[in-house]
Enzyme design. Structure first.
Site, PDB file in Angstrom:
ATOM      1  N   CYS A 113      50.132  14.351  41.070  1.00 12.79           N
ATOM      2  CA  CYS A 113      48.735  14.411  41.514  1.00 12.79           C
ATOM      3  C   CYS A 113      47.786  13.661  40.575  1.00 12.79           C
ATOM      4  CB  CYS A 113      48.286  15.861  41.663  1.00 12.79           C
ATOM      5  SG  CYS A 113      49.200  16.710  42.950  1.00 12.79           S
ATOM      6  N   HIS A 250      40.489  15.356  41.726  1.00  9.56           N
ATOM      7  CA  HIS A 250      41.671  15.492  42.579  1.00  9.56           C
ATOM      8  C   HIS A 250      41.415  16.645  43.540  1.00  9.56           C
ATOM      9  CE1 HIS A 250      45.588  16.091  44.104  1.00  9.56           C
ATOM     10  NE2 HIS A 250      45.843  17.184  43.385  1.00  9.56           N
ATOM     11  N   ASN A 280      45.588  18.384  50.166  1.00  8.13           N
ATOM     12  CA  ASN A 280      45.983  17.758  48.892  1.00  8.13           C
ATOM     13  C   ASN A 280      46.908  16.575  49.202  1.00  8.13           C
ATOM     14  OD1 ASN A 280      47.105  17.095  46.435  1.00  8.13           O
ATOM     15  ND2 ASN A 280      47.542  19.201  45.807  1.00  8.13           N
TER      16      ASN A 280
HETATM   17  O1  UT7 Z   1      47.837  19.254  43.189  1.00  3.67           O
HETATM   18  C1  UT7 Z   1      48.721  19.787  42.286  1.00  3.67           C
HETATM   19  C2  UT7 Z   1      48.176  20.943  41.625  1.00  3.67           C
HETATM   20  N1  UT7 Z   1      48.275  22.102  42.475  1.00  3.67           N
HETATM   21  C3  UT7 Z   1      47.286  22.939  42.517  1.00  3.67           C
HETATM   22  O2  UT7 Z   1      46.280  22.708  41.916  1.00  3.67           O
HETATM   23  C4  UT7 Z   1      47.488  24.226  43.259  1.00  3.67           C
HETATM   24  C5  UT7 Z   1      46.922  25.332  42.450  1.00  3.67           C
HETATM   25  N2  UT7 Z   1      47.063  26.639  43.081  1.00  3.67           N
HETATM   26  C6  UT7 Z   1      46.394  27.002  44.179  1.00  3.67           C
HETATM   27  O3  UT7 Z   1      45.676  26.219  44.751  1.00  3.67           O
HETATM   28  C7  UT7 Z   1      46.527  28.427  44.634  1.00  3.67           C
HETATM   29  O4  UT7 Z   1      47.237  29.154  43.676  1.00  3.67           O
HETATM   30  C8  UT7 Z   1      47.226  28.573  46.015  1.00  3.67           C
HETATM   31  C9  UT7 Z   1      46.314  28.085  47.104  1.00  3.67           C
HETATM   32  C10 UT7 Z   1      48.532  27.782  46.013  1.00  3.67           C
HETATM   33  C11 UT7 Z   1      47.556  30.024  46.302  1.00  3.67           C
HETATM   34  O5  UT7 Z   1      46.370  30.824  46.214  1.00  3.67           O
HETATM   35  P1  UT7 Z   1      46.391  32.187  45.397  1.00  3.67           P
HETATM   36  O6  UT7 Z   1      45.070  32.795  45.571  1.00  3.67           O
HETATM   37  O7  UT7 Z   1      46.826  31.834  43.989  1.00  3.67           O
HETATM   38  O8  UT7 Z   1      47.469  33.020  46.173  1.00  3.67           O
HETATM   39  P2  UT7 Z   1      48.901  33.572  45.695  1.00  3.67           P
HETATM   40  O9  UT7 Z   1      49.873  32.478  45.564  1.00  3.67           O
HETATM   41  O10 UT7 Z   1      48.693  34.450  44.510  1.00  3.67           O
HETATM   42  O11 UT7 Z   1      49.282  34.464  46.948  1.00  3.67           O
HETATM   43  C12 UT7 Z   1      48.495  35.559  47.348  1.00  3.67           C
HETATM   44  C13 UT7 Z   1      49.105  36.177  48.587  1.00  3.67           C
HETATM   45  C14 UT7 Z   1      50.600  36.458  48.449  1.00  3.67           C
HETATM   46  O12 UT7 Z   1      50.855  37.671  49.117  1.00  3.67           O
HETATM   47  P3  UT7 Z   1      51.048  39.025  48.264  1.00  3.67           P
HETATM   48  O13 UT7 Z   1      52.229  38.784  47.372  1.00  3.67           O
HETATM   49  O14 UT7 Z   1      49.774  39.221  47.516  1.00  3.67           O
HETATM   50  O15 UT7 Z   1      51.301  40.043  49.336  1.00  3.67           O
HETATM   51  C15 UT7 Z   1      51.260  35.337  49.218  1.00  3.67           C
HETATM   52  O16 UT7 Z   1      52.509  35.702  49.754  1.00  3.67           O
HETATM   53  O17 UT7 Z   1      48.987  35.269  49.695  1.00  3.67           O
HETATM   54  C16 UT7 Z   1      50.256  35.100  50.329  1.00  3.67           C
HETATM   55  N3  UT7 Z   1      50.334  33.761  50.868  1.00  3.67           N
HETATM   56  C17 UT7 Z   1      49.925  33.442  52.105  1.00  3.67           C
HETATM   57  N4  UT7 Z   1      49.397  34.161  53.086  1.00  3.67           N
HETATM   58  C18 UT7 Z   1      49.064  33.531  54.225  1.00  3.67           C
HETATM   59  C19 UT7 Z   1      50.792  32.621  50.250  1.00  3.67           C
HETATM   60  N5  UT7 Z   1      50.669  31.573  51.071  1.00  3.67           N
HETATM   61  C20 UT7 Z   1      50.128  32.045  52.230  1.00  3.67           C
HETATM   62  C21 UT7 Z   1      49.774  31.442  53.448  1.00  3.67           C
HETATM   63  N6  UT7 Z   1      49.249  32.216  54.409  1.00  3.67           N
HETATM   64  N7  UT7 Z   1      49.927  30.115  53.673  1.00  3.67           N
END
Ligand code: UT7
Length: 323
Positions: A113, A250, A280
Protein backbone atom coordinates in the site's frame (compact mmCIF):
# COMPACT_ATOMS: atom_id res chain seq x y z
CA UNK A 1 19.13 22.17 -7.47
CA UNK A 2 17.21 19.68 -9.63
CA UNK A 3 13.57 19.22 -8.61
CA UNK A 4 11.05 16.62 -9.86
CA UNK A 5 8.02 18.64 -10.89
CA UNK A 6 4.60 17.02 -11.28
CA UNK A 7 3.36 17.79 -14.78
CA UNK A 8 0.08 15.86 -14.83
CA UNK A 9 -2.00 13.03 -13.38
CA UNK A 10 -3.97 10.20 -14.97
CA UNK A 11 -6.34 7.55 -13.65
CA UNK A 12 -8.24 4.49 -14.69
CA UNK A 13 -10.90 2.50 -12.86
CA UNK A 14 -12.41 -0.72 -14.23
CA UNK A 15 -15.99 -0.38 -15.46
CA UNK A 16 -17.59 -2.82 -13.06
CA UNK A 17 -18.71 -1.29 -9.75
CA UNK A 18 -19.48 -3.67 -6.88
CA UNK A 19 -21.56 -2.16 -4.09
CA UNK A 20 -21.67 -3.22 -0.45
CA UNK A 21 -25.23 -4.45 -1.06
CA UNK A 22 -23.96 -6.80 -3.78
CA UNK A 23 -21.34 -8.22 -1.40
CA UNK A 24 -23.96 -8.58 1.34
CA UNK A 25 -25.89 -10.81 -1.05
CA UNK A 26 -22.90 -13.16 -1.30
CA UNK A 27 -21.27 -13.23 2.17
CA UNK A 28 -22.25 -12.58 5.79
CA UNK A 29 -21.77 -8.79 5.86
CA UNK A 30 -23.86 -5.64 5.59
CA UNK A 31 -23.67 -2.20 4.02
CA UNK A 32 -24.04 -0.76 7.52
CA UNK A 33 -21.01 -2.66 8.93
CA UNK A 34 -18.77 -1.79 5.98
CA UNK A 35 -19.72 1.91 5.95
CA UNK A 36 -19.43 2.31 9.73
CA UNK A 37 -16.08 0.54 10.07
CA UNK A 38 -14.39 1.71 6.86
CA UNK A 39 -16.36 4.43 5.03
CA UNK A 40 -16.39 2.22 1.90
CA UNK A 41 -19.58 2.09 -0.18
CA UNK A 42 -18.35 0.67 -3.49
CA UNK A 43 -15.26 -0.58 -5.31
CA UNK A 44 -14.28 -1.17 -8.96
CA UNK A 45 -13.36 -4.72 -9.99
CA UNK A 46 -11.32 -5.61 -13.09
CA UNK A 47 -12.99 -7.71 -15.78
CA UNK A 48 -11.75 -11.19 -16.71
CA UNK A 49 -8.72 -10.70 -18.92
CA UNK A 50 -8.15 -7.15 -17.66
CA UNK A 51 -4.68 -7.12 -16.11
CA UNK A 52 -2.75 -4.71 -13.91
CA UNK A 53 -0.73 -3.66 -16.99
CA UNK A 54 -3.95 -2.77 -18.84
CA UNK A 55 -5.16 -0.54 -16.01
CA UNK A 56 -1.69 1.00 -15.67
CA UNK A 57 -1.42 1.69 -19.41
CA UNK A 58 -4.75 3.53 -19.45
CA UNK A 59 -3.82 5.71 -16.46
CA UNK A 60 -0.35 6.35 -17.93
CA UNK A 61 -1.74 7.29 -21.36
CA UNK A 62 -4.05 9.85 -19.79
CA UNK A 63 -1.22 11.36 -17.72
CA UNK A 64 1.07 11.57 -20.77
CA UNK A 65 -1.64 13.12 -22.90
CA UNK A 66 -2.36 15.73 -20.21
CA UNK A 67 1.38 16.51 -19.97
CA UNK A 68 1.45 16.94 -23.75
CA UNK A 69 4.23 14.36 -23.84
CA UNK A 70 4.84 11.42 -26.17
CA UNK A 71 6.04 8.07 -24.73
CA UNK A 72 9.32 8.52 -26.61
CA UNK A 73 10.07 11.58 -24.45
CA UNK A 74 10.05 9.42 -21.30
CA UNK A 75 13.29 8.24 -19.68
CA UNK A 76 11.79 6.12 -16.93
CA UNK A 77 8.73 4.20 -15.77
CA UNK A 78 8.50 3.18 -12.10
CA UNK A 79 5.40 1.11 -11.43
CA UNK A 80 4.27 0.28 -7.90
CA UNK A 81 2.29 -2.93 -7.63
CA UNK A 82 1.85 -6.03 -5.51
CA UNK A 83 -0.34 -7.65 -8.15
CA UNK A 84 1.98 -7.90 -11.19
CA UNK A 85 0.74 -9.55 -14.39
CA UNK A 86 3.40 -12.23 -14.00
CA UNK A 87 6.17 -13.10 -11.49
CA UNK A 88 8.52 -11.58 -14.06
CA UNK A 89 9.21 -9.54 -16.12
CA UNK A 90 8.26 -6.31 -14.38
CA UNK A 91 4.74 -5.16 -15.23
CA UNK A 92 6.34 -1.77 -15.97
CA UNK A 93 7.94 -3.32 -19.07
CA UNK A 94 4.50 -4.43 -20.32
CA UNK A 95 3.30 -0.84 -19.87
CA UNK A 96 6.42 0.40 -21.66
CA UNK A 97 5.62 -1.85 -24.65
CA UNK A 98 1.92 -0.94 -24.60
CA UNK A 99 2.79 2.76 -24.68
CA UNK A 100 5.24 2.23 -27.56
CA UNK A 101 8.21 3.50 -25.51
CA UNK A 102 11.33 1.89 -26.95
CA UNK A 103 14.05 3.59 -24.93
CA UNK A 104 14.81 4.34 -21.28
CA UNK A 105 14.10 1.95 -18.40
CA UNK A 106 11.02 0.50 -16.73
CA UNK A 107 10.83 -1.46 -13.49
CA UNK A 108 8.48 -2.30 -10.63
CA UNK A 109 8.60 -1.33 -6.97
CA UNK A 110 6.91 -3.54 -4.39
CA UNK A 111 5.94 -1.86 -1.13
CA UNK A 112 2.27 -2.89 -1.08
CA UNK A 113 0.00 0.00 0.00
CA UNK A 114 3.02 2.30 0.36
CA UNK A 115 4.14 1.43 -3.16
CA UNK A 116 3.31 4.79 -4.72
CA UNK A 117 5.12 6.74 -1.99
CA UNK A 118 8.17 4.49 -2.49
CA UNK A 119 8.00 4.68 -6.31
CA UNK A 120 7.76 8.47 -6.22
CA UNK A 121 10.80 8.65 -3.90
CA UNK A 122 12.77 6.34 -6.22
CA UNK A 123 11.86 8.29 -9.38
CA UNK A 124 12.62 11.59 -7.62
CA UNK A 125 16.07 10.28 -6.61
CA UNK A 126 16.87 9.18 -10.17
CA UNK A 127 15.78 12.57 -11.52
CA UNK A 128 17.77 14.44 -8.86
CA UNK A 129 20.98 12.53 -9.61
CA UNK A 130 20.61 13.15 -13.33
CA UNK A 131 19.79 9.60 -14.44
CA UNK A 132 16.39 10.63 -15.83
CA UNK A 133 14.89 13.91 -17.02
CA UNK A 134 11.32 12.64 -17.24
CA UNK A 135 9.53 9.84 -15.43
CA UNK A 136 6.16 8.19 -15.26
CA UNK A 137 5.27 6.99 -11.76
CA UNK A 138 2.36 4.57 -11.66
CA UNK A 139 0.43 2.78 -8.93
CA UNK A 140 -1.68 -0.07 -10.35
CA UNK A 141 -3.39 -3.03 -8.71
CA UNK A 142 -5.83 -5.86 -9.27
CA UNK A 143 -6.22 -6.86 -5.61
CA UNK A 144 -9.49 -8.62 -6.49
CA UNK A 145 -7.27 -11.47 -7.79
CA UNK A 146 -5.54 -12.06 -4.41
CA UNK A 147 -8.63 -11.78 -2.19
CA UNK A 148 -10.18 -14.72 -0.42
CA UNK A 149 -13.78 -13.93 -1.37
CA UNK A 150 -15.00 -16.08 1.56
CA UNK A 151 -13.08 -14.00 4.14
CA UNK A 152 -15.44 -11.16 5.05
CA UNK A 153 -12.71 -9.55 7.16
CA UNK A 154 -10.72 -8.67 4.03
CA UNK A 155 -12.69 -9.09 0.80
CA UNK A 156 -14.99 -6.11 1.44
CA UNK A 157 -12.05 -3.74 1.86
CA UNK A 158 -10.24 -3.71 -1.47
CA UNK A 159 -10.74 -2.66 -5.09
CA UNK A 160 -8.86 -2.44 -8.41
CA UNK A 161 -7.54 0.63 -10.23
CA UNK A 162 -4.54 2.60 -11.44
CA UNK A 163 -3.20 6.12 -11.22
CA UNK A 164 -0.14 7.79 -12.70
CA UNK A 165 1.84 11.01 -12.56
CA UNK A 166 4.36 12.46 -14.99
CA UNK A 167 7.48 14.01 -13.44
CA UNK A 168 9.86 16.35 -15.23
CA UNK A 169 13.22 17.67 -14.04
CA UNK A 170 13.21 21.38 -13.28
CA UNK A 171 15.47 23.82 -11.50
CA UNK A 172 14.87 25.00 -7.94
CA UNK A 173 16.69 27.00 -5.28
CA UNK A 174 16.73 24.17 -2.75
CA UNK A 175 14.08 25.83 -0.58
CA UNK A 176 10.47 24.98 0.27
CA UNK A 177 9.40 27.67 -2.22
CA UNK A 178 10.52 25.39 -5.10
CA UNK A 179 7.97 23.48 -7.12
CA UNK A 180 8.40 19.69 -7.13
CA UNK A 181 9.03 16.91 -4.64
CA UNK A 182 10.50 18.66 -1.59
CA UNK A 183 11.17 15.63 0.63
CA UNK A 184 10.37 11.95 1.09
CA UNK A 185 10.64 9.55 4.02
CA UNK A 186 10.53 5.74 3.78
CA UNK A 187 10.30 3.27 6.67
CA UNK A 188 9.68 -0.44 7.10
CA UNK A 189 9.70 -2.93 9.95
CA UNK A 190 9.71 -6.54 8.76
CA UNK A 191 8.96 -7.88 12.24
CA UNK A 192 5.30 -7.13 11.50
CA UNK A 193 5.07 -9.52 8.52
CA UNK A 194 2.23 -11.53 10.01
CA UNK A 195 -0.10 -8.53 10.31
CA UNK A 196 -0.58 -8.26 6.54
CA UNK A 197 0.77 -10.65 3.91
CA UNK A 198 -0.17 -12.94 1.03
CA UNK A 199 0.06 -16.64 1.89
CA UNK A 200 1.80 -17.70 -1.29
CA UNK A 201 4.57 -16.87 -3.71
CA UNK A 202 6.92 -18.40 -6.27
CA UNK A 203 9.65 -19.46 -3.82
CA UNK A 204 7.37 -20.71 -1.02
CA UNK A 205 4.13 -22.31 -2.15
CA UNK A 206 4.46 -21.87 -5.89
CA UNK A 207 0.99 -20.28 -5.93
CA UNK A 208 0.10 -16.61 -5.82
CA UNK A 209 -1.83 -17.02 -2.55
CA UNK A 210 -4.44 -14.87 -0.81
CA UNK A 211 -4.27 -11.71 1.27
CA UNK A 212 -4.32 -12.27 5.06
CA UNK A 213 -4.68 -9.40 7.49
CA UNK A 214 -4.99 -8.78 11.23
CA UNK A 215 -6.92 -5.59 10.57
CA UNK A 216 -7.21 -4.35 14.13
CA UNK A 217 -3.44 -4.69 14.67
CA UNK A 218 -2.62 -2.87 11.41
CA UNK A 219 -5.04 -0.15 12.45
CA UNK A 220 -3.15 0.37 15.74
CA UNK A 221 0.12 1.01 13.89
CA UNK A 222 -1.46 3.17 11.19
CA UNK A 223 -2.42 6.50 12.78
CA UNK A 224 0.68 6.72 15.03
CA UNK A 225 3.17 5.86 12.28
CA UNK A 226 1.47 8.02 9.67
CA UNK A 227 1.34 11.14 11.83
CA UNK A 228 5.02 10.58 12.79
CA UNK A 229 6.22 10.10 9.21
CA UNK A 230 4.32 13.18 8.06
CA UNK A 231 6.01 15.19 10.86
CA UNK A 232 9.41 13.83 9.86
CA UNK A 233 8.86 14.75 6.20
CA UNK A 234 7.57 18.23 7.04
CA UNK A 235 10.67 18.98 9.09
CA UNK A 236 12.97 17.79 6.27
CA UNK A 237 11.25 20.33 4.02
CA UNK A 238 11.36 23.06 6.69
CA UNK A 239 7.56 23.20 6.84
CA UNK A 240 4.85 22.70 9.48
CA UNK A 241 1.50 20.95 9.46
CA UNK A 242 -0.27 24.32 9.07
CA UNK A 243 1.55 24.72 5.71
CA UNK A 244 -0.18 21.66 4.22
CA UNK A 245 -2.82 22.68 1.67
CA UNK A 246 -3.86 19.09 0.90
CA UNK A 247 -3.29 15.80 2.70
CA UNK A 248 -3.66 13.00 0.15
CA UNK A 249 -3.49 9.84 2.25
CA UNK A 250 -3.52 6.18 1.28
CA UNK A 251 -7.20 5.27 1.18
CA UNK A 252 -7.58 2.20 3.41
CA UNK A 253 -10.15 3.27 5.97
CA UNK A 254 -12.01 6.52 6.61
CA UNK A 255 -11.37 6.18 10.34
CA UNK A 256 -7.58 6.01 9.78
CA UNK A 257 -7.71 8.99 7.39
CA UNK A 258 -9.83 11.07 9.80
CA UNK A 259 -7.64 10.08 12.77
CA UNK A 260 -4.42 11.08 10.99
CA UNK A 261 -5.94 14.38 9.83
CA UNK A 262 -7.04 15.14 13.42
CA UNK A 263 -3.60 14.25 14.83
CA UNK A 264 -2.04 16.73 12.40
CA UNK A 265 -4.64 19.37 13.29
CA UNK A 266 -5.93 19.57 9.72
CA UNK A 267 -9.57 20.46 9.00
CA UNK A 268 -11.55 17.79 7.07
CA UNK A 269 -11.74 19.98 3.99
CA UNK A 270 -7.96 19.76 3.52
CA UNK A 271 -8.02 15.96 3.37
CA UNK A 272 -8.73 14.24 0.04
CA UNK A 273 -10.91 11.13 0.40
CA UNK A 274 -11.85 8.62 -2.29
CA UNK A 275 -12.14 5.52 -0.11
CA UNK A 276 -15.95 5.69 -0.25
CA UNK A 277 -16.00 5.09 -4.03
CA UNK A 278 -12.73 3.22 -4.64
CA UNK A 279 -12.16 1.21 -1.41
CA UNK A 280 -8.52 0.32 -0.77
CA UNK A 281 -6.69 0.05 -4.10
CA UNK A 282 -3.28 -0.38 -2.42
CA UNK A 283 -0.52 1.31 -4.46
CA UNK A 284 -3.11 2.91 -6.77
CA UNK A 285 -5.03 4.74 -4.06
CA UNK A 286 -2.85 7.87 -3.76
CA UNK A 287 -2.45 8.57 -7.50
CA UNK A 288 -6.20 7.94 -7.96
CA UNK A 289 -6.94 10.48 -5.22
CA UNK A 290 -4.42 12.94 -6.70
CA UNK A 291 -6.10 12.66 -10.08
CA UNK A 292 -9.53 13.23 -8.54
CA UNK A 293 -8.42 16.32 -6.61
CA UNK A 294 -6.50 17.87 -9.52
CA UNK A 295 -9.26 17.22 -12.08
CA UNK A 296 -11.91 18.91 -9.94
CA UNK A 297 -9.64 21.90 -9.31
CA UNK A 298 -8.98 21.41 -5.60
CA UNK A 299 -5.20 20.91 -5.88
CA UNK A 300 -3.68 23.92 -7.65
CA UNK A 301 -0.22 24.91 -8.79
CA UNK A 302 1.99 26.21 -5.97
CA UNK A 303 0.13 24.40 -3.18
CA UNK A 304 1.72 22.06 -0.65
CA UNK A 305 0.52 18.46 -1.03
CA UNK A 306 1.41 15.77 1.51
CA UNK A 307 1.17 12.08 0.56
CA UNK A 308 1.33 9.30 3.19
CA UNK A 309 0.74 5.55 3.31
CA UNK A 310 1.20 2.41 5.39
CA UNK A 311 0.72 -1.23 4.49
CA UNK A 312 2.16 -4.74 4.36
CA UNK A 313 5.72 -5.11 5.54
CA UNK A 314 4.93 -3.13 7.52
CA UNK A 315 6.16 -0.42 5.16
CA UNK A 316 5.21 3.23 5.45
CA UNK A 317 6.29 6.62 4.19
CA UNK A 318 5.42 10.11 2.99
CA UNK A 319 6.26 12.60 0.24
CA UNK A 320 5.77 16.33 0.31
CA UNK A 321 5.30 18.14 -3.00
CA UNK A 322 4.88 21.74 -3.98
CA UNK A 323 2.45 21.32 -6.87
O1 UT7 B 1 -3.97 -0.77 3.27
C1 UT7 B 1 -3.21 -1.58 4.08
C2 UT7 B 1 -3.39 -1.26 5.47
N1 UT7 B 1 -4.61 -1.82 5.97
C3 UT7 B 1 -5.34 -1.12 6.78
O2 UT7 B 1 -5.04 0.00 7.04
C4 UT7 B 1 -6.51 -1.80 7.44
C5 UT7 B 1 -6.54 -1.41 8.87
N2 UT7 B 1 -7.65 -2.01 9.60
C6 UT7 B 1 -8.93 -1.69 9.41
O3 UT7 B 1 -9.24 -0.90 8.55
C7 UT7 B 1 -9.95 -2.28 10.34
O4 UT7 B 1 -9.29 -2.97 11.36
C8 UT7 B 1 -10.95 -3.24 9.63
C9 UT7 B 1 -11.88 -2.45 8.77
C10 UT7 B 1 -10.17 -4.26 8.80
C11 UT7 B 1 -11.78 -4.00 10.65
O5 UT7 B 1 -12.44 -3.08 11.52
P1 UT7 B 1 -12.42 -3.31 13.09
O6 UT7 B 1 -13.25 -2.26 13.69
O7 UT7 B 1 -10.95 -3.36 13.49
O8 UT7 B 1 -13.13 -4.70 13.23
P2 UT7 B 1 -12.57 -6.11 13.76
O9 UT7 B 1 -11.65 -6.71 12.78
O10 UT7 B 1 -12.08 -5.93 15.15
O11 UT7 B 1 -13.92 -6.95 13.78
C12 UT7 B 1 -15.01 -6.57 14.59
C13 UT7 B 1 -16.14 -7.55 14.37
C14 UT7 B 1 -15.72 -9.01 14.47
O12 UT7 B 1 -16.77 -9.70 15.10
P3 UT7 B 1 -16.66 -10.09 16.66
O13 UT7 B 1 -15.45 -10.98 16.77
O14 UT7 B 1 -16.52 -8.80 17.39
O15 UT7 B 1 -17.95 -10.81 16.90
C15 UT7 B 1 -15.62 -9.47 13.04
O16 UT7 B 1 -15.86 -10.85 12.89
O17 UT7 B 1 -16.66 -7.40 13.03
C16 UT7 B 1 -16.72 -8.67 12.38
N3 UT7 B 1 -16.50 -8.48 10.97
C17 UT7 B 1 -17.49 -8.24 10.09
N4 UT7 B 1 -18.80 -8.12 10.24
C18 UT7 B 1 -19.54 -7.85 9.15
C19 UT7 B 1 -15.31 -8.49 10.28
N5 UT7 B 1 -15.52 -8.25 8.99
C20 UT7 B 1 -16.86 -8.08 8.83
C21 UT7 B 1 -17.69 -7.81 7.73
N6 UT7 B 1 -19.01 -7.70 7.93
N7 UT7 B 1 -17.19 -7.64 6.48
Amino acid sequence: MIRSIVESCGAYLPERVVTNAELAGRIDTSDEWIVQRTGIRARHIAADGEFTSHLATKAASQALQRAGMTPSALDLIVLATSTPDETFPATATAVQANLGMTRGAAFDVQAVCSGFVYALAVADSLIKNGMAGTALVIGAETFSRILDWNDRGTCVLFGDGAGAVVLKAGQGQGTAADRGVLASTLHSDGRHHDLLYVDGGPSTTGTSGFLRMQGREVFKHAVTNLAAVVGETLSKAGLEAKDIDWLVPHQANKRIIDGTGRKLGLPDDKVVQTVERHANTSAASIPLALEAATSDGRIRRGQIVMLEAIGGGLAWGANIIRW
